[in-house]
Design a protein around this motif. Structure first.
Motif, PDB file in Angstrom:
ATOM      1  N   ASN A 238       0.860  -1.178   0.000  1.00 45.53           N
ATOM      2  CA  ASN A 238       0.000   0.000   0.000  1.00 45.53           C
ATOM      3  C   ASN A 238       0.900   1.233   0.000  1.00 45.53           C
ATOM      4  OD1 ASN A 238      -2.643  -1.259   0.186  1.00 45.53           O
ATOM      5  ND2 ASN A 238      -2.042  -1.890   2.241  1.00 45.53           N
ATOM      6  N   PHE A 239       1.019   1.886  -1.158  1.00 40.71           N
ATOM      7  CA  PHE A 239       1.946   3.011  -1.244  1.00 40.71           C
ATOM      8  C   PHE A 239       1.224   4.277  -1.678  1.00 40.71           C
ATOM      9  CE2 PHE A 239       1.896   1.723  -5.676  1.00 40.71           C
ATOM     10  CZ  PHE A 239       2.014   2.913  -6.369  1.00 40.71           C
ATOM     11  N   THR A 240       1.819   5.413  -1.331  1.00 42.14           N
ATOM     12  CA  THR A 240       1.341   6.721  -1.794  1.00 42.14           C
ATOM     13  C   THR A 240       2.462   7.380  -2.585  1.00 42.14           C
ATOM     14  OG1 THR A 240       2.035   7.798   0.259  1.00 42.14           O
ATOM     15  CG2 THR A 240      -0.236   6.999   0.139  1.00 42.14           C
ATOM     16  N   PHE A 241       2.069   8.189  -3.548  1.00 37.32           N
ATOM     17  CA  PHE A 241       3.008   8.751  -4.523  1.00 37.32           C
ATOM     18  C   PHE A 241       2.880  10.270  -4.484  1.00 37.32           C
ATOM     19  CE2 PHE A 241       3.673  10.498  -8.722  1.00 37.32           C
ATOM     20  CZ  PHE A 241       4.750   9.816  -9.245  1.00 37.32           C
ATOM     21  N   SER A 242       4.002  10.981  -4.289  1.00 35.51           N
ATOM     22  CA  SER A 242       3.979  12.441  -4.293  1.00 35.51           C
ATOM     23  C   SER A 242       5.120  12.967  -5.168  1.00 35.51           C
ATOM     24  CB  SER A 242       4.082  13.000  -2.875  1.00 35.51           C
ATOM     25  OG  SER A 242       5.278  12.590  -2.247  1.00 35.51           O
ATOM     26  N   PHE A 243       4.772  13.837  -6.119  1.00 38.05           N
ATOM     27  CA  PHE A 243       5.753  14.402  -7.047  1.00 38.05           C
ATOM     28  C   PHE A 243       6.460  15.586  -6.397  1.00 38.05           C
ATOM     29  CE2 PHE A 243       6.727  17.523 -10.403  1.00 38.05           C
ATOM     30  CZ  PHE A 243       7.584  16.764 -11.191  1.00 38.05           C
ATOM     31  N   SER A 244       7.801  15.644  -6.554  1.00 36.14           N
ATOM     32  CA  SER A 244       8.585  16.731  -5.956  1.00 36.14           C
ATOM     33  C   SER A 244       8.946  17.790  -6.989  1.00 36.14           C
ATOM     34  CB  SER A 244       9.861  16.177  -5.304  1.00 36.14           C
ATOM     35  OG  SER A 244       9.549  15.275  -4.271  1.00 36.14           O
ATOM     36  N   ASP A 245       9.763  17.432  -7.982  1.00 36.37           N
ATOM     37  CA  ASP A 245      10.164  18.411  -9.000  1.00 36.37           C
ATOM     38  C   ASP A 245      10.703  17.681 -10.224  1.00 36.37           C
ATOM     39  OD1 ASP A 245      12.907  17.703  -8.598  1.00 36.37           O
ATOM     40  OD2 ASP A 245      12.995  19.083  -6.910  1.00 36.37           O
ATOM     41  N   SER A 246      11.002  18.488 -11.275  1.00 36.56           N
ATOM     42  CA  SER A 246      11.555  17.958 -12.513  1.00 36.56           C
ATOM     43  C   SER A 246      12.745  18.817 -12.921  1.00 36.56           C
ATOM     44  CB  SER A 246      10.493  17.959 -13.616  1.00 36.56           C
ATOM     45  OG  SER A 246      11.035  17.507 -14.837  1.00 36.56           O
ATOM     46  N   THR A 247      13.815  18.162 -13.367  1.00 37.41           N
ATOM     47  CA  THR A 247      15.034  18.858 -13.774  1.00 37.41           C
ATOM     48  C   THR A 247      15.384  18.465 -15.205  1.00 37.41           C
ATOM     49  OG1 THR A 247      15.840  18.770 -11.498  1.00 37.41           O
ATOM     50  CG2 THR A 247      17.449  19.281 -13.211  1.00 37.41           C
ATOM     51  N   THR A 248      15.741  19.458 -16.030  1.00 45.26           N
ATOM     52  CA  THR A 248      16.095  19.181 -17.425  1.00 45.26           C
ATOM     53  C   THR A 248      17.607  19.271 -17.629  1.00 45.26           C
ATOM     54  OG1 THR A 248      15.795  21.518 -18.020  1.00 45.26           O
ATOM     55  CG2 THR A 248      13.894  20.064 -18.266  1.00 45.26           C
ATOM     56  N   HIS A 249      18.093  18.420 -18.514  1.00 46.54           N
ATOM     57  CA  HIS A 249      19.484  18.425 -18.940  1.00 46.54           C
ATOM     58  C   HIS A 249      19.512  18.506 -20.461  1.00 46.54           C
ATOM     59  CE1 HIS A 249      20.754  17.365 -14.826  1.00 46.54           C
ATOM     60  NE2 HIS A 249      19.655  16.621 -14.819  1.00 46.54           N
ATOM     61  N   ASP A 250      20.678  18.329 -21.079  1.00 46.32           N
ATOM     62  CA  ASP A 250      20.783  18.518 -22.526  1.00 46.32           C
ATOM     63  C   ASP A 250      19.840  17.604 -23.300  1.00 46.32           C
ATOM     64  OD1 ASP A 250      22.657  20.469 -22.168  1.00 46.32           O
ATOM     65  OD2 ASP A 250      24.382  19.133 -22.422  1.00 46.32           O
ATOM     66  N   GLN A 251      19.975  16.299 -23.100  1.00 49.23           N
ATOM     67  CA  GLN A 251      19.197  15.347 -23.879  1.00 49.23           C
ATOM     68  C   GLN A 251      18.218  14.533 -23.038  1.00 49.23           C
ATOM     69  OE1 GLN A 251      22.414  13.162 -25.841  1.00 49.23           O
ATOM     70  NE2 GLN A 251      22.090  14.374 -27.691  1.00 49.23           N
ATOM     71  N   TYR A 252      18.226  14.740 -21.752  1.00 51.31           N
ATOM     72  CA  TYR A 252      17.317  13.992 -20.892  1.00 51.31           C
ATOM     73  C   TYR A 252      16.880  14.877 -19.729  1.00 51.31           C
ATOM     74  CZ  TYR A 252      21.117  13.513 -17.505  1.00 51.31           C
ATOM     75  OH  TYR A 252      22.093  13.773 -16.590  1.00 51.31           O
ATOM     76  N   GLY A 253      15.948  14.366 -18.965  1.00 45.90           N
ATOM     77  CA  GLY A 253      15.470  15.075 -17.782  1.00 45.90           C
ATOM     78  C   GLY A 253      15.190  14.077 -16.674  1.00 45.90           C
ATOM     79  N   THR A 254      15.011  14.578 -15.468  1.00 48.09           N
ATOM     80  CA  THR A 254      14.717  13.707 -14.330  1.00 48.09           C
ATOM     81  C   THR A 254      13.496  14.212 -13.588  1.00 48.09           C
ATOM     82  OG1 THR A 254      16.184  14.968 -12.857  1.00 48.09           O
ATOM     83  CG2 THR A 254      17.143  13.087 -14.047  1.00 48.09           C
ATOM     84  N   MET A 255      12.726  13.273 -13.068  1.00 49.51           N
ATOM     85  CA  MET A 255      11.578  13.576 -12.208  1.00 49.51           C
ATOM     86  C   MET A 255      11.862  13.014 -10.828  1.00 49.51           C
ATOM     87  SD  MET A 255       8.472  12.585 -14.828  1.00 49.51           S
ATOM     88  CE  MET A 255       9.321  11.116 -15.449  1.00 49.51           C
ATOM     89  N   SER A 256      11.609  13.793  -9.805  1.00 52.01           N
ATOM     90  CA  SER A 256      11.871  13.352  -8.435  1.00 52.01           C
ATOM     91  C   SER A 256      10.544  13.150  -7.715  1.00 52.01           C
ATOM     92  CB  SER A 256      12.721  14.382  -7.685  1.00 52.01           C
ATOM     93  OG  SER A 256      13.991  14.521  -8.312  1.00 52.01           O
ATOM     94  N   MET A 257      10.390  11.986  -7.073  1.00 55.46           N
ATOM     95  CA  MET A 257       9.173  11.633  -6.362  1.00 55.46           C
ATOM     96  C   MET A 257       9.501  11.110  -4.960  1.00 55.46           C
ATOM     97  SD  MET A 257       8.537  11.386  -9.777  1.00 55.46           S
ATOM     98  CE  MET A 257       9.311   9.850 -10.117  1.00 55.46           C
ATOM     99  N   LYS A 258       8.498  11.127  -4.107  1.00 54.36           N
ATOM    100  CA  LYS A 258       8.601  10.560  -2.763  1.00 54.36           C
ATOM    101  C   LYS A 258       7.561   9.456  -2.638  1.00 54.36           C
ATOM    102  CE  LYS A 258      10.343  10.805   1.501  1.00 54.36           C
ATOM    103  NZ  LYS A 258      11.780  10.703   1.807  1.00 54.36           N
ATOM    104  N   ILE A 259       8.016   8.249  -2.264  1.00 49.76           N
ATOM    105  CA  ILE A 259       7.124   7.104  -2.140  1.00 49.76           C
ATOM    106  C   ILE A 259       7.070   6.686  -0.674  1.00 49.76           C
ATOM    107  CG2 ILE A 259       6.546   4.822  -3.015  1.00 49.76           C
ATOM    108  CD1 ILE A 259       6.799   6.943  -5.187  1.00 49.76           C
ATOM    109  N   THR A 260       5.877   6.596  -0.134  1.00 50.52           N
ATOM    110  CA  THR A 260       5.696   6.122   1.241  1.00 50.52           C
ATOM    111  C   THR A 260       4.631   5.038   1.230  1.00 50.52           C
ATOM    112  OG1 THR A 260       3.998   7.789   1.716  1.00 50.52           O
ATOM    113  CG2 THR A 260       6.280   8.373   2.204  1.00 50.52           C
TER     114      THR A 260
END
Length: 290
Positions: A103-125
């Motif tokens: 039983n998990f919950t999902f919360s989005f933190s932020d998104s960061t862009t780079h030259d050819q890719y990007g990252t999404m940061s989340m918190k899972i509890t």
């Protein structure tokens, strides 16, 4: 001056003029033009040689391209198509089944862009059985989408009905493709579930469950008779009960029957403490051992 001489002189002047004009044309126009054309021809020849060299490399480059394509298509990791966090949530839902269910919950933190890719940061509890949580993490890390798990925190739930369960939280970083470098995204799930996982948080000594199903309480029962495959006893409620080897009793099961000695042996688990209890026909005293 005779006409012959005059005509000869005129022809000489005309001839000289033609020769001078021709020499001037050749020297002042044709030669520079020829030189320019030769330079252009040399330049074109060099370009042709360069293109010919590239053309000669085409089979090698084509082979490398095909090898690179096979490598990327068969690589064990892939990027999400875009920065939409719903894609990550859908992936987590898809793997959160069976022996990886929590039983998990999902919360989005932020998104960061780079030259050819990007990252999404989340918190899972969440909360779940320890073995399921381990399988959940394995599915996240070993499946096709590129995810990075970090800052994992686990705490046991030491309650009678929740032994084996833990509370957990961790940070999840998911990578997505900004320039379609790897082509169409592949979010395939790789099944890497572990069948049996040791839970270091499981308490060695636990509270004993109550006899909610009113099973036979061996320590409050009397053995009446035994046969090769069954035993007969009066339980804690004064009711005659018939048990076979392997049948459940309160906190354990019937493990063996000895007709010659008139005994029945039971294995009991008293909150992590294992006891073996033996009942004998016409013997009010039970024998027990740890």
């Amino acid at each position: 001056m005779s006409y012959g001489v005059r005509n000869t002189l005129i022809l000489l002047v005309v001839l000289t003029t033609f020769i001078g004009a021709g020499v001037s044309y050749i020297y002042f126009y044709q030669q520079p033009r020829v030189k320019e054309l030769r330079q252009k021809a040399e330049q074109k020849r060099q370009e042709l040689n360069q293109k010919q060299q590239k053309a000669n490399q085409f089979p090698i480059l084509k082979k490398r391209y095909e090898e690179a394509t096979r490598f990327f298509n068969n690589y064990n990791k892939a990027l999400y198509a875009n920065s939409n966090e719903d894609n990550v949530y859908d992936f987590l839902n898809n793997i959160n089944t069976g022996s990886a269910f929590t039983n998990f919950t999902f919360s989005f933190s932020d998104s960061t862009t780079h030259d050819q890719y990007g990252t999404m940061s989340m918190k899972i509890t969440g909360q779940g059985y320890y073995r399921n949580f381990i399988n959940f993490i394995r599915q996240i890390e070993l499946s096709k989408p590129l995810n990075k798990v970090s800052k994992v925190s686990i705490s046991p739930i030491n309650e009678l009905e929740s032994y084996g369960k833990v509370n957990f939280n961790f940070s999840l970083k998911s990578f997505y493709d900004r320039v379609k470098l790897l082509g169409k995204p592949d979010l395939a799930i790789t099944n890497n579930l572990v069948g049996s996982v040791y839970n270091p948080f499981y308490p060695l000594i636990r509270s004993v469950k109550t006899n909610e199903n009113n099973l036979v309480n061996v320590e409050q029962s009397s053995l009446i008779a035994v046969s090769t495959d069954k035993v007969f006893l009066v339980d804690q409620n004064g009711v005659m009960q018939r048990l076979s080897k392997g049948d459940d009793v309160y906190l354990g099961e019937l493990t063996s029957i000895n007709v010659k000695r008139g005994t029945a042996s039971f294995k009991l688990n008293k909150g992590g403490i294992i006891e073996r209890v033996t009942l004998q026909v016409n013997n009010e005293e039970n024998q027990s051992s740890n």
